[in-house]
Design a protein around this motif. Structure first.
Motif, mmCIF file in Angstrom:
data_model
loop_
_atom_site.group_PDB
_atom_site.id
_atom_site.type_symbol
_atom_site.label_atom_id
_atom_site.label_comp_id
_atom_site.label_asym_id
_atom_site.label_seq_id
_atom_site.Cartn_x
_atom_site.Cartn_y
_atom_site.Cartn_z
ATOM 1 N N GLY A 4 -15.556 21.354 -61.197
ATOM 2 C CA GLY A 4 -15.026 20.329 -60.299
ATOM 3 C C GLY A 4 -16.054 19.911 -59.258
ATOM 4 O O GLY A 4 -16.180 18.725 -58.937
ATOM 5 N N TRP A 5 -16.803 20.878 -58.739
ATOM 6 C CA TRP A 5 -17.845 20.550 -57.755
ATOM 7 C C TRP A 5 -18.971 19.756 -58.412
ATOM 8 O O TRP A 5 -19.564 18.877 -57.773
ATOM 9 C CB TRP A 5 -18.387 21.812 -57.086
ATOM 10 C CG TRP A 5 -17.483 22.265 -55.988
ATOM 11 C CD1 TRP A 5 -16.607 23.311 -56.023
ATOM 12 C CD2 TRP A 5 -17.344 21.674 -54.696
ATOM 13 N NE1 TRP A 5 -15.935 23.394 -54.832
ATOM 14 C CE2 TRP A 5 -16.373 22.408 -53.991
ATOM 15 C CE3 TRP A 5 -17.955 20.602 -54.069
ATOM 16 C CZ2 TRP A 5 -15.999 22.094 -52.701
ATOM 17 C CZ3 TRP A 5 -17.581 20.292 -52.770
ATOM 18 C CH2 TRP A 5 -16.614 21.034 -52.099
ATOM 19 N N LEU A 6 -19.269 20.044 -59.673
ATOM 20 C CA LEU A 6 -20.296 19.257 -60.367
ATOM 21 C C LEU A 6 -19.809 17.823 -60.602
ATOM 22 O O LEU A 6 -20.588 16.862 -60.495
ATOM 23 C CB LEU A 6 -20.686 19.926 -61.684
ATOM 24 C CG LEU A 6 -21.472 21.231 -61.524
ATOM 25 C CD1 LEU A 6 -21.748 21.842 -62.887
ATOM 26 C CD2 LEU A 6 -22.770 21.004 -60.759
ATOM 27 N N LEU A 7 -18.517 17.673 -60.917
ATOM 28 C CA LEU A 7 -17.961 16.320 -61.053
ATOM 29 C C LEU A 7 -17.987 15.589 -59.704
ATOM 30 O O LEU A 7 -18.257 14.387 -59.646
ATOM 31 C CB LEU A 7 -16.528 16.389 -61.587
ATOM 32 C CG LEU A 7 -16.396 16.795 -63.047
ATOM 33 C CD1 LEU A 7 -14.932 17.026 -63.404
ATOM 34 C CD2 LEU A 7 -16.997 15.736 -63.952
ATOM 35 N N HIS A 8 -17.737 16.316 -58.647
ATOM 36 C CA HIS A 8 -17.803 15.730 -57.313
ATOM 37 C C HIS A 8 -19.225 15.273 -56.995
ATOM 38 O O HIS A 8 -19.427 14.244 -56.348
ATOM 39 C CB HIS A 8 -17.317 16.746 -56.270
ATOM 40 C CG HIS A 8 -17.107 16.159 -54.920
ATOM 41 N ND1 HIS A 8 -18.030 16.283 -53.908
ATOM 42 C CD2 HIS A 8 -16.089 15.423 -54.420
ATOM 43 C CE1 HIS A 8 -17.569 15.656 -52.837
ATOM 44 N NE2 HIS A 8 -16.400 15.132 -53.113
ATOM 45 N N THR A 9 -20.216 16.015 -57.484
ATOM 46 C CA THR A 9 -21.609 15.612 -57.310
ATOM 47 C C THR A 9 -21.863 14.265 -57.982
ATOM 48 O O THR A 9 -22.510 13.385 -57.402
ATOM 49 C CB THR A 9 -22.554 16.681 -57.912
ATOM 50 O OG1 THR A 9 -22.313 17.919 -57.259
ATOM 51 C CG2 THR A 9 -24.000 16.292 -57.768
ATOM 52 N N PHE A 31 -25.637 10.926 -50.452
ATOM 53 C CA PHE A 31 -26.806 11.616 -50.997
ATOM 54 C C PHE A 31 -26.835 13.070 -50.522
ATOM 55 O O PHE A 31 -27.074 13.985 -51.302
ATOM 56 C CB PHE A 31 -28.079 10.884 -50.575
ATOM 57 C CG PHE A 31 -29.339 11.513 -51.088
ATOM 58 C CD1 PHE A 31 -29.658 11.454 -52.434
ATOM 59 C CD2 PHE A 31 -30.194 12.172 -50.231
ATOM 60 C CE1 PHE A 31 -30.812 12.037 -52.914
ATOM 61 C CE2 PHE A 31 -31.351 12.761 -50.691
ATOM 62 C CZ PHE A 31 -31.665 12.693 -52.042
ATOM 63 N N GLY A 32 -26.570 13.284 -49.242
ATOM 64 C CA GLY A 32 -26.535 14.644 -48.702
ATOM 65 C C GLY A 32 -25.453 15.480 -49.347
ATOM 66 O O GLY A 32 -25.652 16.658 -49.650
ATOM 67 N N CYS A 33 -24.319 14.878 -49.578
ATOM 68 C CA CYS A 33 -23.218 15.583 -50.231
ATOM 69 C C CYS A 33 -23.605 15.918 -51.678
ATOM 70 O O CYS A 33 -23.278 16.994 -52.171
ATOM 71 C CB CYS A 33 -21.966 14.714 -50.187
ATOM 72 S SG CYS A 33 -20.435 15.596 -50.478
ATOM 73 N N ALA A 34 -24.302 15.003 -52.336
ATOM 74 C CA ALA A 34 -24.723 15.235 -53.721
ATOM 75 C C ALA A 34 -25.743 16.365 -53.813
ATOM 76 O O ALA A 34 -25.882 16.993 -54.859
ATOM 77 C CB ALA A 34 -25.306 13.952 -54.321
ATOM 78 N N ILE A 35 -26.463 16.645 -52.736
ATOM 79 C CA ILE A 35 -27.409 17.762 -52.721
ATOM 80 C C ILE A 35 -26.673 19.081 -52.493
ATOM 81 O O ILE A 35 -26.986 20.098 -53.115
ATOM 82 C CB ILE A 35 -28.495 17.536 -51.654
ATOM 83 C CG1 ILE A 35 -29.395 16.387 -52.080
ATOM 84 C CG2 ILE A 35 -29.309 18.797 -51.419
ATOM 85 C CD1 ILE A 35 -30.392 15.965 -51.038
ATOM 86 N N CYS A 36 -25.693 19.068 -51.607
ATOM 87 C CA CYS A 36 -24.984 20.304 -51.256
ATOM 88 C C CYS A 36 -23.971 20.744 -52.308
ATOM 89 O O CYS A 36 -23.760 21.950 -52.513
ATOM 90 C CB CYS A 36 -24.272 20.128 -49.923
ATOM 91 S SG CYS A 36 -25.407 19.927 -48.548
ATOM 92 N N ASP A 37 -23.331 19.809 -52.973
ATOM 93 C CA ASP A 37 -22.272 20.155 -53.923
ATOM 94 C C ASP A 37 -22.727 21.062 -55.060
ATOM 95 O O ASP A 37 -21.994 21.989 -55.429
ATOM 96 C CB ASP A 37 -21.625 18.890 -54.484
ATOM 97 C CG ASP A 37 -20.758 18.186 -53.469
ATOM 98 O OD1 ASP A 37 -20.507 18.775 -52.395
ATOM 99 O OD2 ASP A 37 -20.338 17.044 -53.733
ATOM 100 N N PRO A 38 -23.904 20.867 -55.661
ATOM 101 C CA PRO A 38 -24.317 21.792 -56.728
ATOM 102 C C PRO A 38 -24.515 23.223 -56.220
ATOM 103 O O PRO A 38 -24.312 24.176 -56.969
ATOM 104 C CB PRO A 38 -25.638 21.217 -57.239
ATOM 105 C CG PRO A 38 -25.642 19.800 -56.825
ATOM 106 C CD PRO A 38 -24.825 19.736 -55.572
#
Length: 77
Positions: A4-9, A31-38
């Motif tokens: 789910g977190w990868l889909l959120h990324t 962009f910052g969220c896409a870095i932290c989510d993985p």
């Protein structure tokens, strides 16, 4: 949960590419969220270990300085 977190990324990357940030006043918020989510996804895939236990174990070993090998003062690098 990790998937789910990868889909959120992926969702965050789409927001970033479309120029529609999650927080309108912060252009790079998606962009910052896409870095932290993985990172959160990896933590979930690892079984969600306690961060507090990891910190306490690290402090018991002597903190971050204990991870560095000692070099004698007369040795030149």
């Amino acid at each position: 949960m990790g998937a789910g977190w990868l889909l959120h990324t992926a969702w965050d990357v789409l927001h970033h590419l479309q120029g529609n940030p999650i927080l309108p006043f912060a252009a790079l918020s998606s962009f910052g969220c896409a870095i932290c989510d993985p990172v959160v996804a990896l933590w979930c895939f690892a079984g969600g270990p306690s961060v507090f236990r990891w910190v306490r174990a690290r402090e018991a070993r002597g903190g971050p300085a204990a991870d560095v090998a000692e070099v004698s003062p007369d040795r030149r690098v």
